[in-house]
Design a protein around this motif. Structure first.
Motif, PDB file in Angstrom:
ATOM      1  N   ARG A  75       0.820  -1.209   0.000  1.00 27.57           N
ATOM      2  CA  ARG A  75       0.000   0.000   0.000  1.00 27.57           C
ATOM      3  C   ARG A  75       0.856   1.262   0.000  1.00 27.57           C
ATOM      4  NH1 ARG A  75      -2.601   4.089   1.896  1.00 27.57           N
ATOM      5  NH2 ARG A  75      -4.887   4.274   1.842  1.00 27.57           N
ATOM      6  N   PRO A  76       1.940   1.336   0.808  1.00 30.16           N
ATOM      7  CA  PRO A  76       2.783   2.542   0.734  1.00 30.16           C
ATOM      8  C   PRO A  76       3.346   2.801  -0.665  1.00 30.16           C
ATOM      9  CG  PRO A  76       3.277   1.329   2.732  1.00 30.16           C
ATOM     10  CD  PRO A  76       2.365   0.450   1.902  1.00 30.16           C
ATOM     11  N   ALA A  77       3.703   1.720  -1.378  1.00 35.68           N
ATOM     12  CA  ALA A  77       4.222   1.895  -2.734  1.00 35.68           C
ATOM     13  C   ALA A  77       3.138   2.439  -3.651  1.00 35.68           C
ATOM     14  CB  ALA A  77       4.757   0.568  -3.267  1.00 35.68           C
ATOM     15  N   ALA A  78       1.916   1.977  -3.468  1.00 35.13           N
ATOM     16  CA  ALA A  78       0.794   2.472  -4.277  1.00 35.13           C
ATOM     17  C   ALA A  78       0.537   3.940  -3.990  1.00 35.13           C
ATOM     18  CB  ALA A  78      -0.461   1.646  -4.001  1.00 35.13           C
ATOM     19  N   THR A  79       0.551   4.307  -2.715  1.00 34.56           N
ATOM     20  CA  THR A  79       0.320   5.702  -2.333  1.00 34.56           C
ATOM     21  C   THR A  79       1.391   6.606  -2.920  1.00 34.56           C
ATOM     22  OG1 THR A  79      -0.753   5.010  -0.271  1.00 34.56           O
ATOM     23  CG2 THR A  79       0.075   7.276  -0.374  1.00 34.56           C
TER      24      THR A  79
END
Length: 297
Positions: free
Chosen positions: A30-34
């Motif tokens: 999720r952090p990479a997506a954000t």
């Protein structure tokens, strides 16, 4: 993350309404997506998504960007398919349980042989599915189509019958027409849309007559409805193919053959705001071909 992967991520976030859901679908954190979406918005100089603790939805600019990106990705997938001569990736489908088990699953090896680079996530259900939010590509359903914001392709219809168990008929008598149904009970199949039991249907002199009977047992699943009928809880209506073995064994008795229920349409549906990819088209076409022997047109 390269530019194309970022576009695919953005499209998936809009369709899922969730950073976590989209990240999980694409196998990234999720952090990479954000971080990827923040970088995209900075590069474009425009806010693409409204973010809340409960939901993610596109801004006006994000909505327009989504449709263009989805079209580009669909065209690219088609180009890859034409160049490689095959479709690839994962297709997520949701199918009413009995159709999945008795019609599609036995033929699925043929589909996988035709498309060796394609994987299938086969969900089983009868409830209404929010395709976009749940990341499902298409669903196969039995019943009349309603206005759900989806595109529907009716594949045909299945014959319906009325039946009950020998024990039930021994206790309540055997009706030969809808006029004989006083004092009888039905298995109450509760509609997922209305929350109310569906009435029985009969064709009388070319017209459809609905008959609501008392139901001491209410169900919302076709498997449970069939089991309840065999246990003698009441009269049931269902596709003939469901009860073929039970009719042959005598576990159920067909009733009122001169007054059949209306046939039930079988349809495949997909979102109207999503470009139909090559892999989904392949599954839709194969499903129509596979179900054709079971259906009347």
């Amino acid at each position: 993350m390269d530019r194309l992967a970022t576009l695919a991520l953005f499209v998936r976030i809009v369709e899922r309404g969730s950073f976590s859901g989209a990240a999980g679908d694409l196998g990234i954190s999720r952090p990479a997506a954000t971080a990827a979406i923040q970088e995209l918005e900075q590069r474009l100089g425009v806010r693409l998504l409204h973010r809340t603790t409960r939901q993610v939805r596109p801004t006006g600019e994000g909505e327009s960007y989504y449709h263009r990106c989805a079209a580009i990705l669909a065209e690219l997938e088609d180009a890859d398919r034409i160049a490689a001569g095959a479709v690839s990736g994962l297709i997520r489908v949701d199918v009413a349980g009995l159709i999945a088990r008795t019609m599609l699953l036995p033929a699925l090896p043929d589909f996988l042989r035709r498309h060796p680079s394609l994987n299938v996530h086969l969900g089983e259900g009868e409830r209404f599915v929010d395709l976009v939010r749940e990341g499902v590509d298409c669903v196969v359903r039995a019943g009349k189509l309603v206005d759900s914001g989806m595109i529907g392709r009716t594949l045909g219809a299945v014959e319906e019958i009325t039946c009950a168990s020998p024990a039930y008929l021994a206790a309540h008598g055997t009706p030969t027409s809808p006029d004989d149904l006083d004092g009888h009970q039905m298995i109450g199949f509760v509609s997922s849309r209305t929350g109310q039991p569906l009435p029985l249907e009969f064709t009388v002199a070319g017209k459809i007559v609905e008959v609501g009977l008392p139901a001491r047992v209410l169900v919302n699943g076709s498997d449970t409805s069939a089991a309840a009928a065999k246990l003698g809880f009441g009269i049931v209506q269902a596709p003939r193919y469901r009860f073929a073995d039970d009719l042959a064994s005598g576990a159920l008795i067909e009733l009122m053959t001169d007054y059949p229920p209306t046939p039930t349409p079988i349809s495949i549906l997909f979102p109207n705001n999503r470009h139909l990819s090559a892999r989904v088209r392949a599954f839709v076409d194969w499903t129509a071909e596979t179900l054709a022997p079971y259906l009347s047109q």
